[in-house]
Enzyme design. Structure first.
Site, short mmCIF file in Angstrom:
data_model
loop_
_atom_site.label_atom_id
_atom_site.label_comp_id
_atom_site.label_asym_id
_atom_site.label_seq_id
_atom_site.Cartn_x
_atom_site.Cartn_y
_atom_site.Cartn_z
N GLU A 181 -4.06 -1.11 5.55
CA GLU A 181 -3.86 -0.40 6.84
C GLU A 181 -4.23 0.99 6.66
O GLU A 181 -3.66 2.22 7.26
CB GLU A 181 -2.23 -0.29 7.30
CG GLU A 181 -1.74 -1.53 7.39
CD GLU A 181 -0.18 -1.53 8.16
OE1 GLU A 181 0.21 -0.65 7.74
OE2 GLU A 181 -0.07 -2.32 8.89
N GLU A 250 -0.17 -9.59 8.80
CA GLU A 250 1.30 -9.39 8.57
C GLU A 250 1.99 -9.81 10.10
O GLU A 250 1.67 -8.99 10.94
CB GLU A 250 1.56 -8.02 8.34
CG GLU A 250 1.27 -7.49 6.94
CD GLU A 250 1.70 -6.21 6.57
OE1 GLU A 250 2.33 -5.44 7.16
OE2 GLU A 250 0.81 -5.72 5.93
C1 GAL Z 1 3.01 -2.52 7.27
C2 GAL Z 1 2.52 -2.56 5.73
C3 GAL Z 1 3.32 -3.49 5.11
C4 GAL Z 1 4.76 -3.11 5.09
C5 GAL Z 1 5.18 -3.22 6.66
C6 GAL Z 1 6.50 -3.08 7.25
O1 GAL Z 1 2.46 -1.36 7.83
O2 GAL Z 1 1.28 -2.91 5.82
O3 GAL Z 1 3.12 -3.13 3.41
O4 GAL Z 1 5.06 -1.81 4.81
O5 GAL Z 1 4.32 -2.41 7.49
O6 GAL Z 1 7.19 -3.86 6.40
#
Ligand code: GAL
Length: 824
Positions: A181, A250
């Site tokens: 990110e 994600e």
């Molecule tokens: C994203 C990040 C993850 C985790 C998630 C929130 O931005 O890539 O590692 O932090 O947010 O749980």
């Protein structure tokens, strides 16, 4: 050594098999191609250090049973390289073993090497010792950073290559990630940030892993890096290149918890909706972040204020139990998607709007049964639509999946699986008394309170992270001041001690007494500590203990966010004078005495007291022995009554606890969660105003059966251990709401069977599992039939058929839904 004929044959055969097993991973704008075949990938995140190796096979099996074909994990640099060039790949850091478990289960692996992770993990996964390297700046075009990143990333790639874990070598790893990110936070790095992105891409490629590289949330990812999406919804995402497949690294299955916040929940219906929409709009890979969240053991929680539990409301709960209905509902969704996999990844797409906000999407490919989605993105209005000659009921905020474009196999808002309510039961070990017998010892403070035992001095107030390199949460700042030289102080005098701190927690001692402590709530670490204190004429000893609770994880230049009493000022303020101590000689000591002695290991030479057990006494170590609960259910320790500290069982860290921290009512809590409409983390919360984390996971592998186990606590703020007890977590009440003609199965777990049927009721259910209201019609026929089929069994299946209605047949029911509630 001579090889026998037969071993030669075996050798040849294995090498042939090995060649055959090698997997080629490529891609086009549609999807990943595995051995030339387009594939739908449904993956889930399990972070290996957040569970134990003993838990991995079960977690992975449950993931597979839930319909995943891949497991994703970050690699946790600061866990693997705690000190420069000192490596740890043991226990729950055994990355290779974890990947091999994935392979053994026949699943693919996605390795997000980073090595920056974020992940609510201490310092985003980056070792704090990096800060001692002169000129170091994290995550930018900085030579020192790139050297260290390159060193670690290469090490990991070499390791997995050596173990033949990359797909082309026959291993399970089909994708690798560099950075994480970066696009979200790169703005402030300017041109250096752009250069860094280019460097990441060319460095990654130079490693020649033979599988594609991804960069999530990186719109400017240079080819051939594939940019991917993270978020609650990614249906609208478009990769930056027409030849990159649309992938979602994600999909947040819930959200993480913080010490100051209630528990976030994301409804199964909304999570399923987001996934179905993604596939409807040509998505090809989805990864649930998290599928199993787990536990932040040791000192791995990130700041600001991440809890030890990293449950995440994931399909598998912190302890590895199936979270129902989430796990089961997604399993059904996945099955429906796989049914139309061929159409999805080959077909041309035709969209038609059936009514406002209701769209049908048809995937049509030569020689393959077409597959269809019908989505209703309205937040409130359900729809009944005609599609290709049939009628479909599509509730608001849902997607129906018709793998043959005729029959609805799944609708994301129609939950046809059981709900399980988990319960905590008292320790089942025989002869285990309700009250544990405690011994204790004080943390030795006397040297620090006298300003003694420091390892170096300085005439400035130092920043904590760069001073401790995060070897401990604790840093002593010790000084003394001779007040005689200040006008007017010839006798005891009341002044205000003022300390300007950048956090996270401060304990202030003056002349041997704790005069107060403070922490800054809401993740805002900067605070001003002020207390009235009596000072003596002559020498006064001031000792300030600063404690961190996990380092920041996210943001541009996050590593530079200071901790401790950096720069101060530290002042003694009287009516008409101010003594500024900021430029005094300060003596520094890293860590606590008990940490140095490793009291948590329960060494035989350590002295503990059995008498006069203190309560509400800050800086106290407690110890007790207990028997492990019988059975297979996960074990937790209830730390109600304790303040803040850390816990160990048989020398294994359970993590930090902070039971006295009550969660805020921030955003409000409610029992019912409205799944319709866009989700955000405050939408559905529970536990407002309660101890933000009361129960702490004790993995079974930390326990010894049939012999006493040792629990050791370090209590920093003052607590009462008398209420502490061990419990097991199991399925309590289970429920299902079954549409007419449908079949739902009910099950308990870990060999437990259904003990009784509580409710068999027809009608529209009101209330929720464990709390159904008395509305509708109770059927005796259903009760006897279901009791017969289920009681005494670990699982059973129930079909809602006409003959179960019994006496309810004559009842003027608005619906013939059957509600069943049972107890495990
Ligand atoms: C994203 C990040 C993850 C985790 C998630 C929130 O931005 O890539 O590692 O932090 O947010 O749980």
């Amino acid at each position: 050594m001579e090889l026998s004929k037969s071993s030669l044959v075996v050798l040849i055969l294995t090498s042939i098999c090995y060649v055959v097993q090698s997997t080629e991973v490529s891609y086009d704008g549609r999807a990943l191609k595995i051995d030339g075949q387009h594939r739908v990938i449904i993956s889930g995140s399990i972070h290996y250090p957040r569970s134990t190796p003993q838990m991995w096979p079960d977690l992975i099996q449950k993931s597979k049973a839930g319909g995943l074909n891949a497991i994703e994990t970050y690699v946790f640099w600061n866990g693997h390289e705690p000190r420069q060039r000192e490596y740890n790949f043991e226990g729950n850091y055994d990355l290779i073993r974890f990947i091999k478990e994935i392979q053994n289960a026949g699943l693919y692996a996605i390795l997000r090497i980073g090595p920056y992770a974020c992940a609510e993990w201490n310092y985003g996964g980056i070792p704090a010792w990096l800060r001692k390297i002169p000129g170091m700046q994290f995550r930018t075009n900085n030579q020192q950073w790139k050297d260290e990143m390159q060193n670690f990333t290469t090490l990991i790639v070499d390791m997995v290559r050596r173990e033949k874990l990359l797909a082309p070598q026959g291993g399970p790893i089909i994708l690798t990630q560099i950075e994480n990110e970066y696009g979200n936070i790169m703005g402030p790095y300017g041109e250096e940030g752009n250069q860094y992105v280019k460097w990441c891409a060319s460095f990654a490629q130079s490693l020649e892993v033979g599988v594609p590289w991804i960069m999530c949330q990186q719109d400017n990812a240079p080819q051939p890096m594939i940019n991917t999406c993270n978020g609650y919804y990614c249906d609208q995402f478009k990769p930056n290149n027409p030849n990159s497949p649309k992938m979602w690294t994600e999909n947040w299955s819930g959200w993480f918890k913080a010490w100051d916040k209630p528990d976030p929940h994301r409804a199964a219906e909304d999570l399923a909706f987001s996934v179905a929409r993604f596939f409807q709009l040509k998505g090809s890979l989805v990864n649930y972040y998290m599928y199993h969240g787990g536990t932040n053991f040791g000192r791995t929680t990130g700041g600001p204020y991440i809890t030890t539990t990293y449950d995440y409301d994931a399909p598998l709960d912190e302890y590895g139990n199936k979270r129902q209905p989430k796990w089961g509902h997604l399993k059904e969704l996945h099955a429906a998607i796989y049914m139309m996999e061929q159409a999805l990844i080959h077909g041309d797409v035709k969209d038609v709007e059936l009514s406002k906000g209701v769209w049908a999407t048809k995937y049509i490919a030569n020689g393959i049964t077409p597959g269809c989605f019908i989505s209703n993105t309205n937040e409130n209005s359900d729809a009944t639509v005609d599609f290709e000659g049939a009628k479909y009921f599509v509730p608001a905020w849902s997607v129906s999946i018709l793998p043959d474009c005729k029959q609805e196999v799944h609708n994301t808002a129609k939950v046809n699986v059981q709900t399980s309510i988990m319960v905590k039961k008292p320790n089942t070990a025989e002869n285990e008394p309700n009250d544990l017998k405690w011994s204790w010892r004080p943390e030795t403070l006397r040297h620090s309170l006298k300003g003694l035992g420091g390892s170096f001095t300085d005439y400035t107030l130092l920043e904590q992270i760069t001073t401790t390199l995060d070897e401990s949460d604790y840093l002593w700042y010790m000084t003394s001041v001779d007040t005689k030289q200040y006008v007017g102080i010839t006798q005891e005098h009341e002044v205000t001690l003022r300390v300007n701190s950048t956090g996270h927690i401060l304990y202030a001692f003056v002349n041997g007494h704790l005069i107060g402590s403070e922490y800054a709530p809401n993740g805002n670490f900067t605070f001003m500590f002020e207390r009235k204190v009596m000072i003596e004429p002559g020498e006064n000893k001031i000792s300030l203990l600063s404690a961190t609770v996990g380092l920041k994880t996210y943001g541009s230049f996050f590593e530079q966010m200071p901790a401790g009493i950096v720069g101060g000022p530290v002042q003694l303020i009287g009516d008409d004078f101010t003594i500024d101590l900021s430029k005094n000689e300060w003596s520094y000591k890293i860590g606590l005495d008990g940490e140095k002695k490793k009291l948590y290991l329960d060494n035989p030479e350590d002295k503990w007291y059995d008498e006069k057990l203190p309560t509400k006494r800050p800086f106290t170590w407690y110890k007790t022995k207990f028997q492990a609960p019988l059975g297979l259910d996960p074990v937790v320790i209830d730390l109600l009554g304790m303040g803040k500290g850390a816990a160990w069982v048989n020398g294994n860290s359970l993590g930090r606890y902070w039971t006295s921290y009550l969660s805020s009512t921030n955003g409000g809590c409610r029992d019912y969660c409205e799944y319709r409409g866009n989700y955000q983390s405050q939408k559905c919360q529970t536990g407002c105003g309660e101890p933000s984390q009361r129960w702490y996971h004790v993995p079974r592998s930390f326990l010894k059966a049939g012999e006493p186990n040792t629990l050791i606590l370090f209590e920093e703020a003052g607590g009462d251990p008398s209420k502490i007890n061990f419990q097991t977590v199991s399925v309590g009440t289970i429920c299902a709401t079954i549409d007419q003609g449908k079949t739902v199965s009910l099950s308990c777990q870990n060999g437990q069977s259904i003990s009784k049927i509580d409710i068999t009721r027809f009608g529209e259910p009101e209330g929720s599992c464990g709390r159904f209201e008395k509305s509708g019609c109770d059927s005796n026929e259903a009760y006897f039939a279901i009791s017969n089929a289920c009681v005494g069994k670990e699982s059973c299946s129930i079909q809602n058929s006409e003959n179960l209605l019994g006496g309810c047949k004559s009842n003027s029911l608005t619906s013939k839904k059957l509600v069943v509630q049972a107890t495990c």
